[in-house]
Design a protein around this motif. Sequence first.
Motif, short mmCIF file in Angstrom:
data_model
loop_
_atom_site.label_atom_id
_atom_site.label_comp_id
_atom_site.label_asym_id
_atom_site.label_seq_id
_atom_site.Cartn_x
_atom_site.Cartn_y
_atom_site.Cartn_z
N PRO A 86 6.00 34.11 -36.92
CA PRO A 86 6.36 33.32 -38.11
C PRO A 86 5.15 33.01 -38.96
CG PRO A 86 7.12 32.28 -36.07
CD PRO A 86 6.25 33.43 -35.68
N ASP A 87 5.39 32.72 -40.23
CA ASP A 87 4.32 32.30 -41.14
C ASP A 87 3.62 31.09 -40.53
OD1 ASP A 87 4.88 34.28 -42.95
OD2 ASP A 87 6.15 33.01 -44.20
N GLY A 88 2.31 31.05 -40.68
CA GLY A 88 1.52 29.95 -40.17
C GLY A 88 1.07 30.14 -38.73
N TYR A 89 1.46 31.23 -38.11
CA TYR A 89 1.06 31.53 -36.74
C TYR A 89 0.29 32.83 -36.72
CZ TYR A 89 4.00 27.79 -35.03
OH TYR A 89 4.54 26.57 -34.79
N ALA A 90 -0.49 33.04 -35.65
CA ALA A 90 -1.27 34.27 -35.50
C ALA A 90 -1.15 34.73 -34.05
CB ALA A 90 -2.74 34.04 -35.85
N LEU A 91 -1.23 36.02 -33.87
CA LEU A 91 -1.24 36.59 -32.54
C LEU A 91 -2.67 36.50 -32.03
CD1 LEU A 91 0.53 38.14 -30.50
CD2 LEU A 91 -0.20 40.24 -31.63
N VAL A 92 -2.86 35.82 -30.91
CA VAL A 92 -4.20 35.67 -30.33
C VAL A 92 -4.16 36.09 -28.87
CG1 VAL A 92 -4.89 33.81 -31.89
CG2 VAL A 92 -3.84 33.25 -29.70
N PRO A 93 -5.32 36.48 -28.32
CA PRO A 93 -5.33 36.88 -26.91
C PRO A 93 -5.15 35.68 -25.98
CG PRO A 93 -7.54 36.98 -27.83
CD PRO A 93 -6.61 36.66 -28.96
N ILE A 94 -4.53 35.91 -24.85
CA ILE A 94 -4.38 34.85 -23.86
C ILE A 94 -5.72 34.55 -23.22
CG2 ILE A 94 -3.33 34.28 -21.63
CD1 ILE A 94 -0.87 35.85 -22.56
N GLU A 95 -6.48 35.59 -22.92
CA GLU A 95 -7.81 35.43 -22.34
C GLU A 95 -8.86 35.52 -23.45
OE1 GLU A 95 -8.52 34.63 -19.22
OE2 GLU A 95 -6.40 34.65 -18.70
N PRO A 96 -9.72 34.52 -23.57
CA PRO A 96 -10.73 34.55 -24.63
C PRO A 96 -11.87 35.52 -24.29
CG PRO A 96 -11.10 32.67 -23.24
CD PRO A 96 -9.84 33.33 -22.75
N THR A 97 -12.61 35.87 -25.32
CA THR A 97 -13.79 36.72 -25.12
C THR A 97 -15.05 35.89 -25.36
OG1 THR A 97 -13.92 37.40 -27.43
CG2 THR A 97 -12.52 38.73 -25.97
N TYR A 98 -16.14 36.39 -24.87
CA TYR A 98 -17.43 35.73 -25.09
C TYR A 98 -17.71 35.64 -26.60
CZ TYR A 98 -22.38 34.67 -24.79
OH TYR A 98 -23.61 34.07 -24.92
N GLN A 99 -17.36 36.69 -27.33
CA GLN A 99 -17.59 36.72 -28.77
C GLN A 99 -16.81 35.60 -29.49
OE1 GLN A 99 -16.83 39.41 -26.92
NE2 GLN A 99 -18.79 40.49 -26.99
N MET A 100 -15.65 35.25 -28.96
CA MET A 100 -14.86 34.17 -29.56
C MET A 100 -15.60 32.84 -29.41
SD MET A 100 -11.11 35.43 -28.23
CE MET A 100 -10.18 34.01 -28.75
N SER A 101 -16.18 32.59 -28.25
CA SER A 101 -16.91 31.33 -28.06
C SER A 101 -18.16 31.30 -28.93
CB SER A 101 -17.27 31.10 -26.59
OG SER A 101 -18.26 31.99 -26.15
N GLU A 102 -18.83 32.44 -29.06
CA GLU A 102 -20.01 32.53 -29.93
C GLU A 102 -19.64 32.26 -31.38
OE1 GLU A 102 -21.73 36.40 -29.22
OE2 GLU A 102 -23.44 35.44 -28.23
N ALA A 103 -18.50 32.79 -31.81
CA ALA A 103 -18.09 32.67 -33.21
C ALA A 103 -17.90 31.22 -33.64
CB ALA A 103 -16.80 33.46 -33.44
N ILE A 104 -17.52 30.35 -32.71
CA ILE A 104 -17.35 28.95 -33.09
C ILE A 104 -18.46 28.05 -32.54
CG2 ILE A 104 -14.86 29.12 -33.42
CD1 ILE A 104 -14.46 27.87 -30.69
N GLY A 105 -19.47 28.67 -31.96
CA GLY A 105 -20.65 27.93 -31.53
C GLY A 105 -20.45 27.08 -30.28
N LEU A 106 -19.49 27.44 -29.43
CA LEU A 106 -19.31 26.70 -28.18
C LEU A 106 -19.88 27.51 -27.03
CD1 LEU A 106 -15.69 25.31 -28.55
CD2 LEU A 106 -17.83 24.06 -28.72
N PRO A 107 -20.50 26.83 -26.06
CA PRO A 107 -21.06 27.56 -24.92
C PRO A 107 -19.95 28.15 -24.05
CG PRO A 107 -21.21 25.20 -24.53
CD PRO A 107 -20.70 25.38 -25.94
N TRP A 108 -20.23 29.30 -23.49
CA TRP A 108 -19.27 29.97 -22.62
C TRP A 108 -19.18 29.26 -21.27
CZ3 TRP A 108 -15.53 33.41 -23.12
CH2 TRP A 108 -15.05 34.08 -21.99
N GLU A 109 -20.33 28.74 -20.78
CA GLU A 109 -20.39 28.25 -19.41
C GLU A 109 -20.03 26.78 -19.24
OE1 GLU A 109 -23.19 29.62 -20.89
OE2 GLU A 109 -22.93 31.66 -20.20
N HIS A 110 -20.62 25.87 -20.02
CA HIS A 110 -20.48 24.44 -19.75
C HIS A 110 -20.05 23.69 -20.99
CE1 HIS A 110 -22.27 24.97 -15.83
NE2 HIS A 110 -23.27 25.62 -16.39
N PRO A 111 -18.87 23.08 -21.06
CA PRO A 111 -17.75 23.32 -20.16
C PRO A 111 -17.19 24.71 -20.39
CG PRO A 111 -17.07 21.87 -21.93
CD PRO A 111 -18.53 22.14 -22.11
N PRO A 112 -16.57 25.29 -19.39
CA PRO A 112 -16.13 26.68 -19.50
C PRO A 112 -15.17 26.90 -20.68
CG PRO A 112 -15.98 25.91 -17.23
CD PRO A 112 -16.28 24.71 -18.08
#
Length: 84
Positions: A7-33
């Motif tokens: 539906p409009d306003g929604y996006a298809l996203v992966p269930i399991e995140p990638t390291y690149q996704m955490s980098e893109a928003i500036g959150l650490p991959w490890e702590h908190p996971p």
Amino acid sequence: GNSPEIPDGYALVPIEPTYQMSEAIGLPWEHPPFPIRWKRMLAAAPQPSSNPLQLDRTDAVEMLTSVLRNAPLAPSDNQGKPRK
């Protein structure tokens, strides 16, 4: 989106995140996971409505009644004469 499944306003996203996704928003991959945060975000995300018009039962009945009340009558096969 332009998909009947998304539906409009929604996006298809992966269930399991990638390291690149955490980098893109500036959150650490490890702590908190980040994967745990991601799964919590997915769990908290609002679900698309199965009722896209957001009508409750009363509104739906009133709308249908109005449509039917204002619908033109189809010509009858017996031209308005009583059935035999």
